[in-house]
Design a protein around this motif. Structure first.
Motif, PDB file in Angstrom:
ATOM      1  N   ALA A  11       0.835  -1.204   0.000  1.00 45.79           N
ATOM      2  CA  ALA A  11       0.000   0.000   0.000  1.00 45.79           C
ATOM      3  C   ALA A  11       0.873   1.258   0.000  1.00 45.79           C
ATOM      4  CB  ALA A  11      -0.929   0.000   1.209  1.00 45.79           C
ATOM      5  N   TYR A  12       1.953   1.228   0.753  1.00 44.28           N
ATOM      6  CA  TYR A  12       2.885   2.358   0.790  1.00 44.28           C
ATOM      7  C   TYR A  12       3.455   2.607  -0.610  1.00 44.28           C
ATOM      8  CZ  TYR A  12       6.801   5.300   2.156  1.00 44.28           C
ATOM      9  OH  TYR A  12       7.686   6.340   2.262  1.00 44.28           O
ATOM     10  N   GLN A  13       3.826   1.529  -1.310  1.00 46.18           N
ATOM     11  CA  GLN A  13       4.385   1.668  -2.659  1.00 46.18           C
ATOM     12  C   GLN A  13       3.371   2.262  -3.632  1.00 46.18           C
ATOM     13  OE1 GLN A  13       5.652  -2.339  -3.403  1.00 46.18           O
ATOM     14  NE2 GLN A  13       7.587  -2.100  -2.293  1.00 46.18           N
ATOM     15  N   VAL A  14       2.103   1.862  -3.519  1.00 49.68           N
ATOM     16  CA  VAL A  14       1.057   2.401  -4.387  1.00 49.68           C
ATOM     17  C   VAL A  14       0.903   3.909  -4.149  1.00 49.68           C
ATOM     18  CG1 VAL A  14      -1.447   2.405  -4.818  1.00 49.68           C
ATOM     19  CG2 VAL A  14      -0.217   0.239  -4.660  1.00 49.68           C
ATOM     20  N   LEU A  15       0.842   4.306  -2.886  1.00 49.21           N
ATOM     21  CA  LEU A  15       0.704   5.727  -2.566  1.00 49.21           C
ATOM     22  C   LEU A  15       1.936   6.527  -2.990  1.00 49.21           C
ATOM     23  CD1 LEU A  15      -1.019   5.774   0.944  1.00 49.21           C
ATOM     24  CD2 LEU A  15      -2.032   6.233  -1.293  1.00 49.21           C
ATOM     25  N   ASP A  16       3.107   5.946  -2.823  1.00 47.96           N
ATOM     26  CA  ASP A  16       4.336   6.632  -3.201  1.00 47.96           C
ATOM     27  C   ASP A  16       4.384   6.876  -4.709  1.00 47.96           C
ATOM     28  OD1 ASP A  16       6.946   7.733  -2.472  1.00 47.96           O
ATOM     29  OD2 ASP A  16       7.758   6.042  -3.631  1.00 47.96           O
ATOM     30  N   LYS A  17       3.974   5.890  -5.486  1.00 49.00           N
ATOM     31  CA  LYS A  17       3.954   6.029  -6.942  1.00 49.00           C
ATOM     32  C   LYS A  17       2.960   7.115  -7.358  1.00 49.00           C
ATOM     33  CE  LYS A  17       3.570   3.248 -11.118  1.00 49.00           C
ATOM     34  NZ  LYS A  17       3.313   1.915 -11.668  1.00 49.00           N
ATOM     35  N   PHE A  18       1.781   7.128  -6.738  1.00 45.35           N
ATOM     36  CA  PHE A  18       0.765   8.147  -7.028  1.00 45.35           C
ATOM     37  C   PHE A  18       1.281   9.532  -6.647  1.00 45.35           C
ATOM     38  CE2 PHE A  18      -3.111  10.493  -5.595  1.00 45.35           C
ATOM     39  CZ  PHE A  18      -3.726  10.612  -6.829  1.00 45.35           C
ATOM     40  N   LYS A  19       1.904   9.634  -5.481  1.00 49.19           N
ATOM     41  CA  LYS A  19       2.451  10.916  -5.006  1.00 49.19           C
ATOM     42  C   LYS A  19       3.485  11.455  -5.985  1.00 49.19           C
ATOM     43  CE  LYS A  19       5.940  10.876  -2.481  1.00 49.19           C
ATOM     44  NZ  LYS A  19       7.072  10.801  -1.593  1.00 49.19           N
ATOM     45  N   ARG A  20       4.425  10.610  -6.384  1.00 46.42           N
ATOM     46  CA  ARG A  20       5.472  11.049  -7.305  1.00 46.42           C
ATOM     47  C   ARG A  20       4.880  11.502  -8.641  1.00 46.42           C
ATOM     48  NH1 ARG A  20       8.644   6.782  -8.434  1.00 46.42           N
ATOM     49  NH2 ARG A  20       7.689   5.335  -6.991  1.00 46.42           N
ATOM     50  N   TYR A  21       3.880  10.757  -9.146  1.00 43.26           N
ATOM     51  CA  TYR A  21       3.242  11.110 -10.412  1.00 43.26           C
ATOM     52  C   TYR A  21       2.540  12.467 -10.315  1.00 43.26           C
ATOM     53  CZ  TYR A  21      -0.109  11.163 -14.231  1.00 43.26           C
ATOM     54  OH  TYR A  21      -0.849  11.546 -15.316  1.00 43.26           O
ATOM     55  N   VAL A  22       1.712  12.649  -9.296  1.00 45.45           N
ATOM     56  CA  VAL A  22       0.938  13.895  -9.165  1.00 45.45           C
ATOM     57  C   VAL A  22       1.855  15.099  -8.972  1.00 45.45           C
ATOM     58  CG1 VAL A  22      -0.732  15.148  -7.742  1.00 45.45           C
ATOM     59  CG2 VAL A  22      -1.164  12.777  -8.352  1.00 45.45           C
ATOM     60  N   VAL A  23       2.863  14.981  -8.130  1.00 45.09           N
ATOM     61  CA  VAL A  23       3.791  16.093  -7.894  1.00 45.09           C
ATOM     62  C   VAL A  23       4.548  16.429  -9.181  1.00 45.09           C
ATOM     63  CG1 VAL A  23       5.899  16.780  -6.660  1.00 45.09           C
ATOM     64  CG2 VAL A  23       4.008  15.708  -5.412  1.00 45.09           C
ATOM     65  N   GLN A  24       5.071  15.412  -9.859  1.00 41.78           N
ATOM     66  CA  GLN A  24       5.838  15.646 -11.087  1.00 41.78           C
ATOM     67  C   GLN A  24       4.970  16.262 -12.181  1.00 41.78           C
ATOM     68  OE1 GLN A  24       5.720  13.613 -14.241  1.00 41.78           O
ATOM     69  NE2 GLN A  24       7.181  15.072 -15.052  1.00 41.78           N
ATOM     70  N   GLN A  25       3.769  15.725 -12.395  1.00 38.45           N
ATOM     71  CA  GLN A  25       2.882  16.239 -13.435  1.00 38.45           C
ATOM     72  C   GLN A  25       2.388  17.653 -13.105  1.00 38.45           C
ATOM     73  OE1 GLN A  25       1.937  14.926 -16.543  1.00 38.45           O
ATOM     74  NE2 GLN A  25       3.718  13.684 -16.046  1.00 38.45           N
ATOM     75  N   SER A  26       2.108  17.924 -11.841  1.00 41.01           N
ATOM     76  CA  SER A  26       1.668  19.266 -11.443  1.00 41.01           C
ATOM     77  C   SER A  26       2.759  20.286 -11.710  1.00 41.01           C
ATOM     78  CB  SER A  26       1.288  19.286  -9.963  1.00 41.01           C
ATOM     79  OG  SER A  26       0.193  18.439  -9.718  1.00 41.01           O
ATOM     80  N   ARG A  27       3.978  19.943 -11.356  1.00 40.05           N
ATOM     81  CA  ARG A  27       5.098  20.848 -11.610  1.00 40.05           C
ATOM     82  C   ARG A  27       5.314  21.043 -13.107  1.00 40.05           C
ATOM     83  NH1 ARG A  27       9.512  18.723  -7.120  1.00 40.05           N
ATOM     84  NH2 ARG A  27       8.552  19.778  -5.334  1.00 40.05           N
ATOM     85  N   SER A  28       5.216  19.962 -13.851  1.00 36.24           N
ATOM     86  CA  SER A  28       5.361  20.036 -15.300  1.00 36.24           C
ATOM     87  C   SER A  28       4.277  20.914 -15.919  1.00 36.24           C
ATOM     88  CB  SER A  28       5.313  18.626 -15.888  1.00 36.24           C
ATOM     89  OG  SER A  28       5.405  18.652 -17.281  1.00 36.24           O
TER      90      SER A  28
END
Length: 190
Positions: A11-28
């Motif tokens: 579950a931690y890995q799923v949330l971490d992947k989602f977090k990284r995606y949202v932060v990276q895409q938002s910044r982009s």
């Protein structure tokens, strides 16, 4: 007695992947949309996964952990840029469903001039023009960009489904590990 404890690694890995995606895409999206003049908002977008260990009332660890949860934060201005703000006199068509509004009955009474002053200086515009820009923003509003909500919404449903499946797998795995541990202990006693 068998004591069940939980570690939610999947579950931690799923949330971490989602977090990284949202932060990276938002910044982009901020950079692509040319909303990154000072990089303050860009740098403020951060995600944290809360992974608390269970404790007793006395403060001792009791084993296991509570389910991980995700928090994504950014400067307060980000909500206005993401959702848009209706102006006092006119409005962008994209902003019709925004909860924010300038003017009578709105959340915002005026536009803060100091961040606009900083932006004017970075662009090399005439000093004093920040008041005209602030007035224009107040009357026209801030156009909705969706820089954060688009990537968040795009992956949210999939992430929730994966999160629930991984919680179930983590719990099943933890129970199996505890049973195997107990069986090994019982074998050693005999």
């Amino acid at each position: 007695m068998l004591k069940f404890t939980s570690q939610y690694t999947r579950a931690y890995q799923v949330l971490d992947k989602f977090k990284r995606y949202v932060v990276q895409q938002s910044r982009s999206n901020l950079t692509k949309g040319k909303h990154n003049a000072s990089s303050d908002l860009y740098g403020s977008i951060k995600g944290y996964i809360n992974k608390k260990q269970n404790r007793s009332l006395a403060g001792r660890f009791t084993g296991g952990s509570s389910m991980p949860s995700l928090t994504i934060e950014m400067n307060s201005y980000g909500a206005f840029l993401d959702k848009g703000v209706r102006g006092s006199k006119s409005n962008y068509i994209k902003n019709r469903d925004t909860p924010y509004k300038f003017g009578r009955g709105g959340d915002k009474k005026s536009v803060p001039v100091s961040p606009i002053r900083k932006w004017v200086q970075s662009k090399g515009l005439d000093a004093g023009s920040e008041y005209a820009i602030a007035k224009s923003i107040y009357q026209k509003g801030i156009e909705k960009t969706g820089f954060f909500s688009k990537p968040f919404d795009k992956r949210y449903k999939l992430t929730i489904n994966l999160y629930h499946k991984s919680i179930a797998k983590d719990i099943a795995n933890n129970i199996a590990n505890q049973l195997a541990k107990k069986l090994r202990q019982n074998k050693l006693k005999k």
